[in-house]
Design a protein around this motif. Structure first.
Motif, mmCIF file in Angstrom:
data_model
loop_
_atom_site.group_PDB
_atom_site.id
_atom_site.type_symbol
_atom_site.label_atom_id
_atom_site.label_comp_id
_atom_site.label_asym_id
_atom_site.label_seq_id
_atom_site.Cartn_x
_atom_site.Cartn_y
_atom_site.Cartn_z
ATOM 1 N N VAL A 157 0.805 -1.217 0.000
ATOM 2 C CA VAL A 157 0.000 0.000 0.000
ATOM 3 C C VAL A 157 0.842 1.272 0.000
ATOM 4 O O VAL A 157 0.405 2.303 -0.525
ATOM 5 C CB VAL A 157 -0.968 -0.007 1.215
ATOM 6 N N GLU A 158 2.077 1.209 0.554
ATOM 7 C CA GLU A 158 2.884 2.429 0.605
ATOM 8 C C GLU A 158 3.293 2.892 -0.795
ATOM 9 O O GLU A 158 3.261 4.079 -1.091
ATOM 10 C CB GLU A 158 4.146 2.214 1.440
ATOM 11 N N ALA A 159 3.696 1.937 -1.638
ATOM 12 C CA ALA A 159 4.078 2.215 -3.027
ATOM 13 C C ALA A 159 4.854 3.524 -3.134
ATOM 14 O O ALA A 159 4.452 4.457 -3.828
ATOM 15 C CB ALA A 159 2.832 2.239 -3.916
ATOM 16 N N GLU A 160 5.969 3.583 -2.465
ATOM 17 C CA GLU A 160 6.752 4.809 -2.402
ATOM 18 C C GLU A 160 7.488 5.066 -3.719
ATOM 19 O O GLU A 160 7.317 4.346 -4.695
ATOM 20 C CB GLU A 160 7.722 4.722 -1.223
ATOM 21 N N ASP A 161 8.319 6.105 -3.718
ATOM 22 C CA ASP A 161 9.008 6.491 -4.949
ATOM 23 C C ASP A 161 9.894 5.375 -5.493
ATOM 24 O O ASP A 161 10.147 5.309 -6.690
ATOM 25 C CB ASP A 161 9.847 7.755 -4.704
ATOM 26 N N THR A 162 10.393 4.541 -4.608
ATOM 27 C CA THR A 162 11.099 3.331 -5.005
ATOM 28 C C THR A 162 10.416 2.161 -4.309
ATOM 29 O O THR A 162 10.159 2.223 -3.099
ATOM 30 C CB THR A 162 12.587 3.373 -4.598
ATOM 31 N N SER A 163 10.110 1.125 -5.043
ATOM 32 C CA SER A 163 9.379 -0.018 -4.501
ATOM 33 C C SER A 163 10.011 -0.556 -3.226
ATOM 34 O O SER A 163 11.231 -0.680 -3.113
ATOM 35 C CB SER A 163 9.316 -1.136 -5.542
ATOM 36 N N GLY A 164 9.151 -0.901 -2.256
ATOM 37 C CA GLY A 164 9.639 -1.520 -1.037
ATOM 38 C C GLY A 164 10.368 -2.819 -1.286
ATOM 39 O O GLY A 164 11.199 -3.243 -0.471
ATOM 40 N N TRP A 165 10.069 -3.478 -2.414
ATOM 41 C CA TRP A 165 10.798 -4.698 -2.748
ATOM 42 C C TRP A 165 12.289 -4.411 -2.933
ATOM 43 O O TRP A 165 13.134 -5.281 -2.708
ATOM 44 C CB TRP A 165 10.247 -5.320 -4.023
ATOM 45 N N LEU A 166 12.626 -3.190 -3.338
ATOM 46 C CA LEU A 166 14.029 -2.829 -3.534
ATOM 47 C C LEU A 166 14.645 -2.238 -2.278
ATOM 48 O O LEU A 166 15.815 -2.489 -1.977
ATOM 49 C CB LEU A 166 14.145 -1.828 -4.690
ATOM 50 N N THR A 167 13.881 -1.433 -1.539
ATOM 51 C CA THR A 167 14.446 -0.765 -0.368
ATOM 52 C C THR A 167 14.399 -1.622 0.884
ATOM 53 O O THR A 167 15.222 -1.460 1.793
ATOM 54 C CB THR A 167 13.701 0.552 -0.102
ATOM 55 N N LYS A 168 13.428 -2.551 0.972
ATOM 56 C CA LYS A 168 13.260 -3.341 2.193
ATOM 57 C C LYS A 168 13.090 -4.840 1.956
ATOM 58 O O LYS A 168 13.267 -5.643 2.874
ATOM 59 C CB LYS A 168 12.040 -2.816 2.978
ATOM 60 N N GLY A 169 12.716 -5.214 0.740
ATOM 61 C CA GLY A 169 12.369 -6.607 0.471
ATOM 62 C C GLY A 169 13.464 -7.455 -0.128
ATOM 63 O O GLY A 169 13.228 -8.628 -0.462
ATOM 64 N N ARG A 170 14.661 -6.905 -0.300
ATOM 65 C CA ARG A 170 15.852 -7.644 -0.759
ATOM 66 C C ARG A 170 15.683 -8.268 -2.147
ATOM 67 O O ARG A 170 16.317 -9.282 -2.472
ATOM 68 C CB ARG A 170 16.237 -8.728 0.260
ATOM 69 N N ALA A 171 14.826 -7.687 -2.975
ATOM 70 C CA ALA A 171 14.590 -8.266 -4.300
ATOM 71 C C ALA A 171 15.826 -8.199 -5.185
ATOM 72 O O ALA A 171 16.115 -9.143 -5.922
ATOM 73 C CB ALA A 171 13.416 -7.559 -4.984
ATOM 74 N N ALA A 172 16.568 -7.084 -5.139
ATOM 75 C CA ALA A 172 17.764 -6.962 -5.983
ATOM 76 C C ALA A 172 18.776 -8.040 -5.630
ATOM 77 O O ALA A 172 19.385 -8.663 -6.514
ATOM 78 C CB ALA A 172 18.375 -5.571 -5.831
ATOM 79 N N GLU A 173 18.932 -8.273 -4.356
ATOM 80 C CA GLU A 173 19.864 -9.323 -3.898
ATOM 81 C C GLU A 173 19.366 -10.697 -4.325
ATOM 82 O O GLU A 173 20.142 -11.521 -4.832
ATOM 83 C CB GLU A 173 19.989 -9.253 -2.380
ATOM 84 N N TYR A 174 18.088 -10.948 -4.132
ATOM 85 C CA TYR A 174 17.553 -12.276 -4.400
ATOM 86 C C TYR A 174 17.647 -12.643 -5.885
ATOM 87 O O TYR A 174 17.995 -13.780 -6.236
ATOM 88 C CB TYR A 174 16.103 -12.386 -3.932
ATOM 89 N N PHE A 175 17.321 -11.702 -6.767
ATOM 90 C CA PHE A 175 17.248 -12.028 -8.189
ATOM 91 C C PHE A 175 18.586 -11.910 -8.925
ATOM 92 O O PHE A 175 18.644 -12.196 -10.122
ATOM 93 C CB PHE A 175 16.186 -11.160 -8.879
ATOM 94 N N THR A 176 19.635 -11.491 -8.229
ATOM 95 C CA THR A 176 20.946 -11.429 -8.868
ATOM 96 C C THR A 176 21.342 -12.814 -9.383
ATOM 97 O O THR A 176 21.292 -13.805 -8.657
ATOM 98 C CB THR A 176 22.006 -10.932 -7.869
#
Length: 327
Positions: free
Chosen positions: A77-96
Motif C-alpha cells: 500500500v505504501e508504493a513509495e518512490d522506489t518499490s519496497g521490494w528494492l528498499t526493504k524486500g531484498r529483491a535486488a539481492e535475491y534475483f541477482t
C-alpha cells in the motif's frame, strides 16, 4: 473533467498532499528516459497516456544473453518512490544471477492497482490496470528484448492487485503469486479490507469503483472470478501473525522498543487477517479444481523481513512456468 481535476488538484496542494500532477500534454505511452542505478538495476521513465504523467519503473536485469521472461512485482500500500521490494524486500539481492527480468513500478500508493472511476483529491488519477496490462508491457519488454513470457506477483495490496490482473486478463500471465494478500472485494469482508486499504492513504473509496456493492466491486473480485485463473500457475502464501526471530530482533534493536512493539502488534493482526483470506481463497480454488501451491508458515508478520522470506518460495513456483530454472 478537466475543471474537476484542476479543482481537486488545488485542494490537494493546499492540504499538502503529494498527489501526482497530471499533464494533459502527455497523451501517448513511450519510454522517455533511462538511467543506471546500481549493477543490474535500471530506472526507466515511462510516459503513460492513461494517467497523463511519467511513471518511474525500476528494472532488475537478469542473467544470460538469451531473451528472458519478465516478472512484474507489485508493491504494498505504501508504493513509495522506489518499490519496497528494492528498499526493504531484498529483491535486488535475491534475483541477482537469475534468468528473469524483474519490473517494479513506483507511486501506486493506495491504488489497488486498478482503474479508478473518478479522480481522487488525495491519490490522484489512477489507471493502473490499463498501465500495467496495456501500456507498460510493450514498452518495457521491447526495451529488455523479452522472450514474451511473463508472470506477476505482489505483496499485501500488491498481492490482491496481481491476482486481480491475472483473473481479469486470462492467459496474459503464465503464473501469479500472492503473498500476504486478500482476494475478495464484493463481500462485506472485502468491502472492509478495501476501505481500509484506500482510506489508510487518505483516498475516497467511492472514487474507486463507486459505492461498495456497485457492479465494479464484483467485477474485480478474484474469489468470484477465480475460474478465469484456470490454466495459470498460482502461488499463495501467508504467515500467522506470530513473530519470527528476525521480527523479535528488529523490535529489540529499534530506537524505541515500545513504538516498535506497538507497530508489530498491527503487523501481527494484519497478517492474521491475510492468513484467513489466503486459506479461504485456496479453498475456493480447490472447489473449482484449480491447482495452486499454498505456502503457509507457522510464524510471520505483515512486515518486510517476512515478505522478503516469502519471495524464494514464490519464485520456485513461478520459475518453471516461465521455463527458467529457479536457482
Amino acid at each position: 473533467m478537466a475543471l474537476a481535476v484542476a479543482t481537486a488538484s488545488a485542494h490537494a496542494e493546499e492540504a499538502g498532499n503529494p498527489a501526482p500532477v497530471i499533464d494533459p500534454s502527455i497523451d501517448r505511452t513511450e519510454l522517455v528516459a533511462s538511467e543506471i542505478r546500481l549493477g543490474n538495476w535500471e530506472r526507466l521513465y515511462v510516459a503513460s497516456a492513461s494517467m497523463h504523467r511519467i511513471v518511474p519503473v525500476d528494472v532488475l536485469r537478469g542473467s544470460g544473453s538469451e531473451p528472458r521472461p519478465t516478472l512484474y512485482l507489485l508493491d504494498g500500500v505504501e508504493a513509495e518512490d522506489t518499490s519496497g521490494w528494492l528498499t526493504k524486500g531484498r529483491a535486488a539481492e535475491y534475483f541477482t544471477g537469475k534468468p528473469v527480468d524483474v519490473v517494479l513500478t513506483s507511486g501506486g500508493v493506495g491504488s489497488m492497482y486498478t482503474d479508478w472511476q473518478r479522480y481522487d483529491a488525495m491519490l490522484g488519477l489512477n489507471r493502473w490496470e490499463t498501465f500495467l496490462t496495456d501500456e507498460l508491457p510493450p514498452v518495457v519488454e521491447a526495451y529488455l528484448e523479452s522472450s514474451g513470457r511473463r508472470a506477476i506477483a505482489g505483496v499485501s495490496m500488491g498481492a490482491q492487485g496481481a491476482m486481480m490482473l491475472a483473473q481479469r486478463h486470462p492467459g496474459r500471465y503464465a503464473a501469479v503469486a500472492g503473498m500476504s494478500g486478500c482476494y475478495s472485494t464484493a463481500d462485506e469482508f472485502g468491502h472492509t479490507v478495501t476501505r481500509m486499504t484506500v482510506g489508510s492513504r487518505g483516498g475516497d473509496v467511492v472514487n474507486l469503483w463507486g459505492p461498495p456493492g456497485s457492479p465494479e466491486w464484483a467485477a474485480h473480485d478474484s474469489f468470484l472470478g477465480a475460474d478465469h485463473l484456470r490454466g495459470t500457475v498460482i502461488h499463495l502464501s501467508a504467515g500467522t501473525g506470530l513473530p519470527t526471530p528476525a521480527d523479535l530482533a528488529a523490535i529489540t534493536q529499534a530506537p524505541n522498543i515500545f513504538d516498535a512493539a506497538r507497530m508489530a502488534g498491527g503487523g501481527s493482526s494484519l497478517e492474521a487477517g491475510t492468513r484467513t483470506c489466503t486459506e479461504r481463497f485456496a479453498q475456493r480454488l480447490t472447489q473449482l479444481g484449480i491447482p495452486a501451491t499454498v505456502h503457509l508458515t507457522p510464524t510471520g508478520m505483515h512486515t518486510w523481513p517476512d515478505f522478503a522470506d516469502a519471495l524464494g518460495p514464490a519464485w520456485r513456483t513461478l520459475a518453471p512456468a516461465l521455463n527458467v530454472p529457479a536457482d
